[in-house]
Design an enzyme around this catalytic site. Sequence first.
Site, PDB file in Angstrom:
ATOM      1  N   HIS A 109      -5.414   2.910  35.858  1.00 53.64           N
ATOM      2  CA  HIS A 109      -5.736   3.431  34.523  1.00 53.64           C
ATOM      3  C   HIS A 109      -6.619   2.437  33.787  1.00 53.64           C
ATOM      4  O   HIS A 109      -6.355   1.233  33.802  1.00 53.64           O
ATOM      5  CB  HIS A 109      -4.451   3.658  33.719  1.00 53.64           C
ATOM      6  N   SER A 110      -7.686   2.932  33.165  1.00 52.90           N
ATOM      7  CA  SER A 110      -8.543   2.109  32.320  1.00 52.90           C
ATOM      8  C   SER A 110      -9.050   0.881  33.094  1.00 52.90           C
ATOM      9  O   SER A 110      -9.704   1.027  34.112  1.00 52.90           O
ATOM     10  CB  SER A 110      -7.783   1.708  31.052  1.00 52.90           C
ATOM     11  N   LEU A 111      -8.731  -0.327  32.645  1.00 54.69           N
ATOM     12  CA  LEU A 111      -9.173  -1.527  33.359  1.00 54.69           C
ATOM     13  C   LEU A 111      -8.738  -1.476  34.816  1.00 54.69           C
ATOM     14  O   LEU A 111      -9.513  -1.819  35.719  1.00 54.69           O
ATOM     15  CB  LEU A 111      -8.612  -2.786  32.692  1.00 54.69           C
ATOM     16  N   GLY A 113      -8.387   1.102  36.618  1.00 54.89           N
ATOM     17  CA  GLY A 113      -9.267   2.040  37.302  1.00 54.89           C
ATOM     18  C   GLY A 113     -10.630   1.447  37.581  1.00 54.89           C
ATOM     19  O   GLY A 113     -11.225   1.691  38.640  1.00 54.89           O
ATOM     20  N   HIS A 285      -6.760   8.581  25.694  1.00 53.35           N
ATOM     21  CA  HIS A 285      -6.997   7.630  26.775  1.00 53.35           C
ATOM     22  C   HIS A 285      -5.766   7.428  27.674  1.00 53.35           C
ATOM     23  O   HIS A 285      -5.904   7.340  28.890  1.00 53.35           O
ATOM     24  CB  HIS A 285      -7.432   6.291  26.179  1.00 53.35           C
TER      25      HIS A 285
END
Length: 346
Positions: A109-111, A113, A285
Site C-alpha cells: 500500500h502506498s509507499l 506499493g 487512499h
Amino acid sequence: MGTMGTLSLSNYEDVSIETPWGELSGRWYGNRSERPILAIHGWMDNLGSFDRLIPLLPDYLGVLCIDLAGHGCSSSLPPGLHYSADDWILTIARVMKAYKWQKVSLMGHSLGGILSFIFTALGPHRVDLLITLDVLVAPLESAESINTMAYFMEKHLVEEERTALAGMMEPLTYSLPQLRHILSKGSSNSVPPELTHHLMYRTVAKSKLYPDKFYFTRDGRTKFYSLLPMNPGLAAELARCIKDTPYLVLKGSKSHFIGPGSDEAISILKSQNPHFEIYELPGAHHVHITCPDLCAKHIVPFLRRHRPPKVEGWSLADGDAALSAREHREAQESFFARSQKRQHKL
C-alpha cells in the site's frame, strides 16, 4: 487446510528478521508451510494497516506483514543516518534472503506499493505476482519537489536532535482521542478516527509519567525520508520491465495517488502485460482499511488465478527448489537481453 476458508487475525506468528542495525519485525498470518504473500505498509503506517483485509483473504496462502525500518516494532536506523526509499526497497531482498526464497509474491500500500513496483521492475523474474493498493508509480518530480527536498533536509536535522533527546526524556504525550485525531489527520483523513486503532497498537506506548496518556514510538526521522526521484521517462521504462508478471492495482476513487502521472505507465502495462488489472473502488487512499471487502472482491480471485491452491514448487522446505538453476539463468538472460534491446532503442 480448506481451500474455501479465510485467514484469522488470531492465527499468527510474530517473526523477527535480523538486519545489520537490528531487526525487522513482522507478523505471519495463516499457513506457514508455504511461501506467503509479503505485505508492505505505507509511509508512517505499520503492518496493522492490513488488519481489516487479512480476514477476507483465502487461508491456503499465508500473509507475512512486515514493519519497515523505523516503523511499527522494527528497529530504527542508527543515529546520524537518513531514511530513503531505495534502502527500504532492500527490505524485500532481505526478507527473501532470510527465508531463502527464489521468488516473492508482493502486496503493498502506498509507499509499500511503490517499493514493490520498483523491485518488480528491477527483477521481474523474481516476482510471481504484484498487488499495489492506491499507488502505481512514485510521484513525478516537479518544481515543488525542490522545495520539499530543502524542507526535508532542514527538518531531518531537527528531528535527529529530538530523537537523541527522546533517549533521555519521554516524548510528547497524548490522550487516546488526541492520538486518533493525529493519526486520522496524518492520513489526510483517509483513515477515519474510529479505525485508527489498527495503526495505533504498534506505534504508541503508554506514558510512565502521565496516567491515560501515550506517546509515539516510531522514528520521527521517517517523516523526512528521500523518495526515489521519478520522471515520466523512468516511470515508463520501469513499467515496460513488467511484461508478464500478474499485476493487480486497486485505486481509491477519492484519492489522487494514481493520477495523470501514472497514465503512461498504465497504458504501457495494459498494452503489453496480459495479466495486468486495474480497478477503481469507492474510497480514499487507505481503501484497504475503509473498504476491505471491496478490495478482497478483486484480490481473492486474482490470488486464486495466479497462486492457486496446492501448486507444487512453493514449499519453504526446499527453498523454492522447483525454480531450477537453468530456469533462473534463462530468466536472467532474458531480462538482460530485453534491457540491452531497450537501450539500443533509446
